[in-house]
Design a protein around this motif. Structure first.
Motif, PDB file in Angstrom:
ATOM      1  N   MET A   1       0.839  -1.202   0.000  1.00  0.00           N
ATOM      2  CA  MET A   1       0.000   0.000   0.000  1.00  0.00           C
ATOM      3  C   MET A   1       0.872   1.249   0.000  1.00  0.00           C
ATOM      4  O   MET A   1       1.875   1.303   0.693  1.00  0.00           O
ATOM      5  N   ALA A   3       1.510   4.955   1.296  1.00  0.00           N
ATOM      6  CA  ALA A   3       1.183   5.553   2.593  1.00  0.00           C
ATOM      7  C   ALA A   3       0.059   6.573   2.436  1.00  0.00           C
ATOM      8  O   ALA A   3      -0.094   7.191   1.380  1.00  0.00           O
ATOM      9  N   PHE A   4      -0.757   6.686   3.490  1.00  0.00           N
ATOM     10  CA  PHE A   4      -1.831   7.689   3.466  1.00  0.00           C
ATOM     11  C   PHE A   4      -2.162   8.084   4.895  1.00  0.00           C
ATOM     12  O   PHE A   4      -1.823   7.371   5.844  1.00  0.00           O
ATOM     13  N   LEU A   6      -5.094   8.707   7.728  1.00  0.00           N
ATOM     14  CA  LEU A   6      -6.424   8.169   7.970  1.00  0.00           C
ATOM     15  C   LEU A   6      -7.098   9.044   9.012  1.00  0.00           C
ATOM     16  O   LEU A   6      -6.590   9.178  10.126  1.00  0.00           O
ATOM     17  N   LEU A  26     -13.505   5.879   3.433  1.00  0.00           N
ATOM     18  CA  LEU A  26     -13.253   4.481   3.793  1.00  0.00           C
ATOM     19  C   LEU A  26     -14.455   4.051   4.608  1.00  0.00           C
ATOM     20  O   LEU A  26     -14.754   4.641   5.637  1.00  0.00           O
ATOM     21  N   SER A  27     -15.156   3.038   4.114  1.00  0.00           N
ATOM     22  CA  SER A  27     -16.292   2.558   4.901  1.00  0.00           C
ATOM     23  C   SER A  27     -15.904   1.219   5.506  1.00  0.00           C
ATOM     24  O   SER A  27     -15.078   1.179   6.414  1.00  0.00           O
ATOM     25  N   GLN A  30     -13.884  -3.476   2.745  1.00  0.00           N
ATOM     26  CA  GLN A  30     -13.839  -4.852   2.227  1.00  0.00           C
ATOM     27  C   GLN A  30     -13.554  -4.880   0.723  1.00  0.00           C
ATOM     28  O   GLN A  30     -13.170  -5.912   0.179  1.00  0.00           O
ATOM     29  N   ILE A  33      -9.662  -1.917   0.861  1.00  0.00           N
ATOM     30  CA  ILE A  33      -8.373  -2.376   1.410  1.00  0.00           C
ATOM     31  C   ILE A  33      -7.668  -3.320   0.427  1.00  0.00           C
ATOM     32  O   ILE A  33      -6.480  -3.115   0.140  1.00  0.00           O
ATOM     33  N   PRO A  34      -8.364  -4.322  -0.133  1.00  0.00           N
ATOM     34  CA  PRO A  34      -7.682  -5.128  -1.164  1.00  0.00           C
ATOM     35  C   PRO A  34      -7.193  -4.274  -2.346  1.00  0.00           C
ATOM     36  O   PRO A  34      -6.126  -4.553  -2.914  1.00  0.00           O
ATOM     37  N   LEU A  36      -6.211  -1.145  -2.196  1.00  0.00           N
ATOM     38  CA  LEU A  36      -5.015  -0.428  -1.739  1.00  0.00           C
ATOM     39  C   LEU A  36      -3.808  -1.365  -1.686  1.00  0.00           C
ATOM     40  O   LEU A  36      -2.695  -0.979  -2.052  1.00  0.00           O
ATOM     41  N   LYS A  37      -4.056  -2.596  -1.226  1.00  0.00           N
ATOM     42  CA  LYS A  37      -2.948  -3.554  -1.139  1.00  0.00           C
ATOM     43  C   LYS A  37      -2.346  -3.810  -2.512  1.00  0.00           C
ATOM     44  O   LYS A  37      -1.148  -4.028  -2.641  1.00  0.00           O
ATOM     45  N   LEU A  46      -7.504   8.995   3.664  1.00  0.00           N
ATOM     46  CA  LEU A  46      -8.778   8.288   3.768  1.00  0.00           C
ATOM     47  C   LEU A  46      -9.590   8.891   4.904  1.00  0.00           C
ATOM     48  O   LEU A  46      -9.053   9.179   5.972  1.00  0.00           O
ATOM     49  N   SER A  48     -12.462   7.915   7.273  1.00  0.00           N
ATOM     50  CA  SER A  48     -13.246   6.764   7.734  1.00  0.00           C
ATOM     51  C   SER A  48     -14.653   7.205   8.127  1.00  0.00           C
ATOM     52  O   SER A  48     -14.838   8.190   8.840  1.00  0.00           O
ATOM     53  N   VAL A  99     -16.995 -10.475   6.348  1.00  0.00           N
ATOM     54  CA  VAL A  99     -17.260  -9.417   5.364  1.00  0.00           C
ATOM     55  C   VAL A  99     -18.511  -8.641   5.777  1.00  0.00           C
ATOM     56  O   VAL A  99     -18.575  -7.415   5.671  1.00  0.00           O
ATOM     57  N   ARG A 102     -18.045  -5.917   8.507  1.00  0.00           N
ATOM     58  CA  ARG A 102     -17.396  -4.653   8.142  1.00  0.00           C
ATOM     59  C   ARG A 102     -18.043  -3.969   6.941  1.00  0.00           C
ATOM     60  O   ARG A 102     -18.164  -2.757   6.908  1.00  0.00           O
TER      61      ARG A 102
ATOM     62  N   PHE B  14       3.093   9.769   8.658  1.00  0.00           N
ATOM     63  CA  PHE B  14       1.753   9.220   8.473  1.00  0.00           C
ATOM     64  C   PHE B  14       1.235   8.534   9.740  1.00  0.00           C
ATOM     65  O   PHE B  14       0.339   7.732   9.693  1.00  0.00           O
ATOM     66  N   GLU B  32       0.936   3.446  11.303  1.00  0.00           N
ATOM     67  CA  GLU B  32       0.613   4.270  10.144  1.00  0.00           C
ATOM     68  C   GLU B  32      -0.851   4.107   9.818  1.00  0.00           C
ATOM     69  O   GLU B  32      -1.480   3.130  10.256  1.00  0.00           O
ATOM     70  N   ARG B  34      -1.957   3.068   7.163  1.00  0.00           N
ATOM     71  CA  ARG B  34      -2.110   1.835   6.382  1.00  0.00           C
ATOM     72  C   ARG B  34      -1.771   0.567   7.164  1.00  0.00           C
ATOM     73  O   ARG B  34      -1.841  -0.530   6.615  1.00  0.00           O
ATOM     74  N   GLU B  80      -8.511   1.775  12.876  1.00  0.00           N
ATOM     75  CA  GLU B  80      -9.959   1.647  12.981  1.00  0.00           C
ATOM     76  C   GLU B  80     -10.353   0.835  14.208  1.00  0.00           C
ATOM     77  O   GLU B  80     -11.530   0.808  14.572  1.00  0.00           O
TER      78      GLU B  80
END
Ligand SMILES: Cc1cc2nc3c(=O)[nH]c(=O)nc-3n(C[C@H](O)[C@H](O)[C@H](O)COP(=O)(O)OP(=O)(O)OC[C@H]3O[C@@H](n4cnc5c(N)ncnc54)[C@H](O)[C@@H]3O)c2cc1C
Ligand code: FES
Ligand code: FES
Lengths: 261, 175
Positions: A1, A3-4, A6, A26-27, A30, A33-34, A36-37, A46, A48, A99, A102, B14, B32, B34, B80
């Protein structure tokens, strides 16, 4: 990912302000995140929606519509949207239990995956998608694969579902992903029947006009006999070719009519 | 309070500060945006019982409970979970090492072979039995949809969970 930052605002107002300063919601994460990965997104920041109580919950409005706040999880909808059984049932079969803990309705509708479940319910029910800026009819909201009427930074705050006389969602599961291979939502209202199909078309969720006409005249599975879906714009992948998906549309629509409650 | 993540590489620009309860213990640290919950647990807290099988949200090896609900720790950010109560496989057995009923049933019914999926299976089973203490075999299988096992073929896992719920397991189709 990549960096960001949050941020975790606790009110919608704060989230809207944060979005205006640039960022992506970002909710349940599900889907995001995949993504971003895989480094398919680099949002920088992001926002939330998870800690915003006013974005959660299921209620009924004065018109009898089931209203679901944008950050309500699939699990909560499954448990609480009991006044609209087809919708609760749909939510109860999204993915798997984790799933559903979340993932949220707002995230699903914003993403508009061509195989996602909620778009079929929203389009099939003629729902209204409410944002921090306006209300959008489902017929105007879905604009193709992963495309919606949402503008940059717009947040889905609530979805209002008119409750049909009877309805059902029939999902032919693609067992590896647990998404639908093809799924059909059928809803019978006093003024006609709506049929929405997900998983099948290269242009995302769509209404099947011929089936709607046939079922509005006679609400029985046999009313669909002889109706054939044009395979032209169907999705083709290793799980099923165009003709297979076109065929499944009819099969799942009939099953939905038979199970409508 | 522990200062965690000292061993984790993270970018100061971050970082977010998080505090949570993990298996009843207050912990806090810097992560971070992330940083995934599973990274915080494994690399920060050295709770390596929570496994990473796929890292793509498919396999459920990383299943933990957050505020009593089953989540995939690879599909949630540590930030989170700030303020949350997290439960991992390390907190399931009693302090003296006595296995929980579910863990004991996995042992008794050979519900594991290599054991890689087992922490996730046990956490998923615990969340099922909390909500539904006497599930049917079908309900057990449905609940395990997000937990993949490459070894057992699932039958003995289902048997173990049925046994842990105090139910006799009828003969299974493939036996
Ligand atoms: C193993 C697995 C199985 C799944 N199976 C199914 C299935 O069977 N059927 C199905 O429909 N889905 C399935 N999903 C997807 C799941 O339902 C996701 O939860 C959902 O698609 C996205 O919701 P989210 O809350 O997780 O959104 P996120 O991942 O947080 O966000 C998705 C996108 O929407 C944006 N967004 C999020 N919330 C809002 C909002 N309120 N307003 C505006 N934009 C927003 C984000 O910026 C992002 O671009 C599955 C997922 C997994 C991992
Ligand atoms: S490692 Fe989290 S689902 Fe596989
Ligand atoms: S016991 Fe080996 S993966 Fe399940």
């Amino acid at each position: 990912m990549y960096a960001f930052d949050l941020e975790r605002p606790t009110t919608l107002d704060a989230a809207v302000k944060a979005m205006a300063a640039g960022g992506q919601p970002l909710s349940g994460g599900q889907t995001l995140i995949p993504t971003l990965k895989a480094r398919l997104a680099d949002p920088g920041k992001l926002i939330s929606l998870h800690s915003i109580p006013e974005l959660k919950g299921v209620s009924t409005d004065a018109e009898g519509r089931i209203c679901i706040k944008g950050a309500t999880t699939h699990g909560t909808v499954a448990a609480e949207a009991v006044a609209y059984p087809a919708l609760a049932h749909l939510a109860a079969r999204i993915g798997d239990p984790a799933v559903r803990t979340r993932g949220t309705i707002g995230g699903s509708l914003a993403n508009n995956d061509p195989s996602a479940c909620y778009p079929a319910a929203a389009l099939g029910s003629g729902a209204t998608i409410c944002t921090d800026r306006r209300e959008i009819a489902a017929d105007d909201y879905f604009q193709g694969m992963f495309a919606t009427a949402l503008e940059d930074g717009e947040i889905v705050t609530e979805v209002k579902f008119p409750v049909p006389q009877v309805a059902a969602y029939e999902k032919f599961i693609q067992p590896a992903s647990r998404f639908p291979l093809v799924a059909v939502f059928v809803a019978k209202f006093a003024d006609g029947v709506r049929v929405a199909i997900t998983g099948a078309s290269e242009t995302g969720v769509f209404r099947w006009a011929e089936a709607e006409a046939a079922l509005s005249a006679r609400f029985e599975a046999s009313a669909l006999d002889g109706l054939a879906m044009d395979p032209d714009h169907m999705i083709a992948d290793l799980h099923g070719d165009k003709a297979y998906r076109a065929h499944l549309c009819g099969v799942m629509a009939k099953r939905a009519v038979m199970h409508a409650a | 309070m522990l200062r965690l993540m000292a061993s984790m590489r993270f970018r100061e620009d971050f970082h977010v500060r998080v505090s949570m309860t993990v298996n009843g213990r207050n912990v806090s640290g810097e992560v971070e945006g992330r940083t995934l919950l599973v990274e915080f647990l494994r690399e920060g807290l050295h709770l390596t019982g929570t496994h990473v099988g796929c890292d793509t949200s498919q396999c459920g090896a990383c299943t933990v409970h957050v505020d009593g609900m089953q989540v995939k720790a690879c599909s949630m950010f540590a930030a989170e979970a700030d303020g949350a109560q997290v439960a991992t496989i390390e907190g399931v057995a009693a302090n003296d090492g006595t296995l929980s009923a579910i863990q004991q049933a996995f042992q008794d019914h050979h519900g594991l072979q290599c054991g890689f999926c087992t922490p996730g299976m046990v956490m998923a089973a615990a969340s099922l039995l909390k909500a539904n203490p006497k599930p049917t075999e079908h309900e057990v299988r449905e609940h395990l949809e997000g937990n993949i096992c490459r070894c057992t073929g699932y039958h003995n896992i289902v048997k173990a969970i049925m046994a842990a719920s105090g139910q006799e397991m009828p003969a299974l189709a493939a036996e």
